[in-house]
Design a protein around this motif. Structure first.
Motif, PDB file in Angstrom:
ATOM      1  N   TYR A  60      43.272 -43.834 -59.255  1.00 49.00           N
ATOM      2  CA  TYR A  60      43.089 -44.305 -60.628  1.00 49.00           C
ATOM      3  C   TYR A  60      44.259 -45.142 -61.136  1.00 49.00           C
ATOM      4  O   TYR A  60      44.054 -46.264 -61.602  1.00 49.00           O
ATOM      5  CB  TYR A  60      42.823 -43.117 -61.564  1.00 49.00           C
ATOM      6  N   LYS A  64      44.022 -49.153 -61.739  1.00 48.93           N
ATOM      7  CA  LYS A  64      44.246 -49.662 -63.099  1.00 48.93           C
ATOM      8  C   LYS A  64      45.361 -50.702 -63.099  1.00 48.93           C
ATOM      9  O   LYS A  64      45.261 -51.733 -63.772  1.00 48.93           O
ATOM     10  CB  LYS A  64      44.579 -48.493 -64.039  1.00 48.93           C
ATOM     11  N   LEU A 127      36.281 -48.820 -64.787  1.00 45.54           N
ATOM     12  CA  LEU A 127      37.713 -48.590 -64.889  1.00 45.54           C
ATOM     13  C   LEU A 127      38.401 -49.722 -65.630  1.00 45.54           C
ATOM     14  O   LEU A 127      39.363 -49.497 -66.370  1.00 45.54           O
ATOM     15  CB  LEU A 127      38.329 -48.416 -63.496  1.00 45.54           C
ATOM     16  N   SER A 128      37.884 -50.930 -65.475  1.00 37.99           N
ATOM     17  CA  SER A 128      38.490 -52.063 -66.181  1.00 37.99           C
ATOM     18  C   SER A 128      38.270 -51.980 -67.688  1.00 37.99           C
ATOM     19  O   SER A 128      38.938 -52.650 -68.449  1.00 37.99           O
ATOM     20  CB  SER A 128      37.944 -53.387 -65.643  1.00 37.99           C
ATOM     21  N   SER A 131      40.817 -46.299 -69.780  1.00 35.12           N
ATOM     22  CA  SER A 131      42.088 -45.901 -69.170  1.00 35.12           C
ATOM     23  C   SER A 131      41.825 -45.158 -67.862  1.00 35.12           C
ATOM     24  O   SER A 131      40.725 -44.643 -67.631  1.00 35.12           O
ATOM     25  CB  SER A 131      42.874 -45.007 -70.126  1.00 35.12           C
ATOM     26  N   ALA A 132      42.853 -45.080 -67.030  1.00 32.05           N
ATOM     27  CA  ALA A 132      42.732 -44.355 -65.764  1.00 32.05           C
ATOM     28  C   ALA A 132      42.431 -42.881 -66.023  1.00 32.05           C
ATOM     29  O   ALA A 132      41.640 -42.267 -65.305  1.00 32.05           O
ATOM     30  CB  ALA A 132      44.008 -44.513 -64.955  1.00 32.05           C
TER      31      ALA A 132
END
Length: 181
Positions: A60, A64, A127-128, A131-132
């Motif tokens: 993650y 990120k 994910l983009s 947040s992670a």
């Protein structure tokens, strides 16, 4: 025997040396050698499991960070190229092969497409957009969705233990979400 397998590595080395020199309780019986070989396999498995956890945990934040500099599709393409290289090395280093029945190829390709292409596109684009930490928390609920979908699609019964596990899992996710806020 279980206590023996849990001994520290230096104790195991000493006992291994004693066996080589013909000393010790199990000397000459082959039992100690078998126990040592089994413990070595267990340690290797434990190490590999630790590596899986570390790779998953790093996924993650690394993804990120990469998404700050690259578009989601380009970043995922690079990840796939690296993963393909690693898998190719593992694939071609095998000495034995298990053939796949021709009837299973279509099912295998469909599962591979869904599990890799669809999942990875959804993962990297999602994910983009968050947040992670949020992505990790959302993905931590995937076993619950798998259970629900399996029960719905395959008419499987969800037992009380499964419901209990799901509730505990959701409570843990809720504690993380509300506790961080």
């Amino acid at each position: 025997i279980l206590e023996f397998l849990r001994q520290p590595e230096d104790t195991v080395r000493t006992q291994r040396e004693n066996v080589r020199q013909g000393r010790g309780l199990f000397a000459g019986s082959g039992l100690l050698e078998a126990l040592l070989a089994e413990r070595a396999k267990e340690r290797r498995a434990e190490f590999l499991l630790l590596m899986v956890v570390l790779i998953w945990a790093a996924n993650y934040p690394v993804a990120k960070y990469g998404l700050k500099e690259l578009s989601p599709l380009l970043f995922n393409g690079i990840r796939y190229a690296i993963a393909a290289g690693v898998v190719a090395v593992m694939f071609f280093s095998r000495s034995t092969w298990t053939p796949i029945a021709s009837a299973d190829w279509l099912l295998l390709l469909r599962a591979g497409f869904i599990a890799n292409v669809v999942y990875q596109l959804a993962f990297i684009i999602g994910l983009s957009m968050t947040s992670a930490g949020n992505a990790a928390i959302l993905l931590s609920t995937s076993p619950l969705w798998t259970l629900f979908l399996s029960a719905r699609m395959h008419k499987e019964h969800i037992h009380l233990q499964m419901w209990t596990g799901m509730v505990i899992s959701l409570l843990g996710v809720a504690m993380i979400i509300f506790g961080s806020g």
